[in-house]
Design a protein around this motif. Sequence first.
Motif, PDB file in Angstrom:
ATOM      1  N   SER A  73       0.712  -1.202  -0.062  1.00  0.00           N
ATOM      2  CA  SER A  73      -0.018  -0.037   0.033  1.00  0.00           C
ATOM      3  C   SER A  73       0.798   1.117   0.016  1.00  0.00           C
ATOM      4  O   SER A  73       0.421   2.496  -0.641  1.00  0.00           O
ATOM      5  N   PRO A  74       1.701   1.585   1.096  1.00  0.00           N
ATOM      6  CA  PRO A  74       2.711   2.598   0.721  1.00  0.00           C
ATOM      7  C   PRO A  74       3.181   2.967  -0.636  1.00  0.00           C
ATOM      8  O   PRO A  74       3.256   4.116  -1.096  1.00  0.00           O
ATOM      9  N   GLY A  77       0.529   4.161  -2.917  1.00  0.00           N
ATOM     10  CA  GLY A  77       0.073   5.254  -2.897  1.00  0.00           C
ATOM     11  C   GLY A  77       1.264   6.468  -3.303  1.00  0.00           C
ATOM     12  O   GLY A  77       0.812   7.218  -4.198  1.00  0.00           O
ATOM     13  N   ARG A  78       2.567   6.123  -3.556  1.00  0.00           N
ATOM     14  CA  ARG A  78       3.589   6.679  -4.094  1.00  0.00           C
ATOM     15  C   ARG A  78       3.112   6.699  -5.692  1.00  0.00           C
ATOM     16  O   ARG A  78       3.192   7.854  -6.390  1.00  0.00           O
ATOM     17  N   VAL A  80       0.320   6.157  -7.308  1.00  0.00           N
ATOM     18  CA  VAL A  80      -0.996   6.970  -7.730  1.00  0.00           C
ATOM     19  C   VAL A  80      -0.556   8.221  -7.575  1.00  0.00           C
ATOM     20  O   VAL A  80      -0.989   9.014  -8.662  1.00  0.00           O
ATOM     21  N   ASP A  81       0.052   8.686  -6.536  1.00  0.00           N
ATOM     22  CA  ASP A  81       0.675  10.293  -6.570  1.00  0.00           C
ATOM     23  C   ASP A  81       1.452  10.629  -7.812  1.00  0.00           C
ATOM     24  O   ASP A  81       1.211  11.648  -8.138  1.00  0.00           O
ATOM     25  N   ALA A  85      -4.277   8.148 -10.702  1.00  0.00           N
ATOM     26  CA  ALA A  85      -5.347   7.422 -10.205  1.00  0.00           C
ATOM     27  C   ALA A  85      -5.787   6.410 -11.575  1.00  0.00           C
ATOM     28  O   ALA A  85      -5.930   5.214 -11.725  1.00  0.00           O
ATOM     29  N   SER A 125      -5.330  -3.285  -2.511  1.00  0.00           N
ATOM     30  CA  SER A 125      -4.365  -2.004  -2.426  1.00  0.00           C
ATOM     31  C   SER A 125      -4.718  -0.825  -3.565  1.00  0.00           C
ATOM     32  O   SER A 125      -5.167  -0.024  -3.554  1.00  0.00           O
ATOM     33  N   ASP A 128      -8.676   0.182  -4.310  1.00  0.00           N
ATOM     34  CA  ASP A 128      -8.911   1.165  -2.956  1.00  0.00           C
ATOM     35  C   ASP A 128      -8.207   2.620  -3.148  1.00  0.00           C
ATOM     36  O   ASP A 128      -8.770   3.671  -2.972  1.00  0.00           O
ATOM     37  N   ILE A 129      -7.060   2.588  -3.086  1.00  0.00           N
ATOM     38  CA  ILE A 129      -6.403   3.640  -3.139  1.00  0.00           C
ATOM     39  C   ILE A 129      -6.542   4.623  -4.398  1.00  0.00           C
ATOM     40  O   ILE A 129      -6.773   5.818  -4.240  1.00  0.00           O
ATOM     41  N   THR A 132     -10.381   6.076  -4.261  1.00  0.00           N
ATOM     42  CA  THR A 132     -10.569   7.345  -3.495  1.00  0.00           C
ATOM     43  C   THR A 132      -9.637   8.516  -3.907  1.00  0.00           C
ATOM     44  O   THR A 132      -9.930   9.480  -3.654  1.00  0.00           O
ATOM     45  N   ALA A 133      -8.535   8.109  -4.338  1.00  0.00           N
ATOM     46  CA  ALA A 133      -7.602   9.418  -4.946  1.00  0.00           C
ATOM     47  C   ALA A 133      -8.277  10.180  -5.957  1.00  0.00           C
ATOM     48  O   ALA A 133      -8.326  11.202  -6.176  1.00  0.00           O
TER      49      ALA A 133
END
Length: 173
Positions: A73-74, A77-78, A80-81, A85, A125, A128-129, A132-133
Amino acid sequence: MYLNTVHAIARRSPFFYGWTVLGCAMCSSFARQAAAFATLSVFMVPMTTQFGWTRVEMSAAVSLGNIIAALASPAIGRVVDRIGARAVLVGSAVLISATALALSATDSLLWFYIFLSLARMLFASPFDIAITAAAANWFVRRRARAMAFITLASAASLAMMPIVAQLAIDSAG
């Protein structure tokens, strides 16, 4: 280039373009529940009967996928950033489709673990990320309402997908 195109479309839209993004996020949230444990539970008895696997062996694959998703997940997240998304959702959808096809053709417990763990990791992972992003990027004042709609789509799918899976088992075996 991509952002310029999105902003041009958003400016021409007769309504707030975030609602379009939210609708797509809701569809993704709905579709992702096909890989949920609630849906897999419908396959538990037929698969244990056909392959001779225990329920513990099958459930352990789900747990392994969830652990991998938590650890990934972490990093997701990176990603996706960094790339957005949309790209993560498209890539995850392609990969989860491939794992679903691979799962339909496997009768080996080892390959079941590999493909189901990968599917669960993708389900839990990146989906979901990224979902929502995508909504959070478009909604600020009404962000809670947007997240509530995504949760609504997810809950509706959790209620419907096991029924669809059971109907598929009953009709196709």
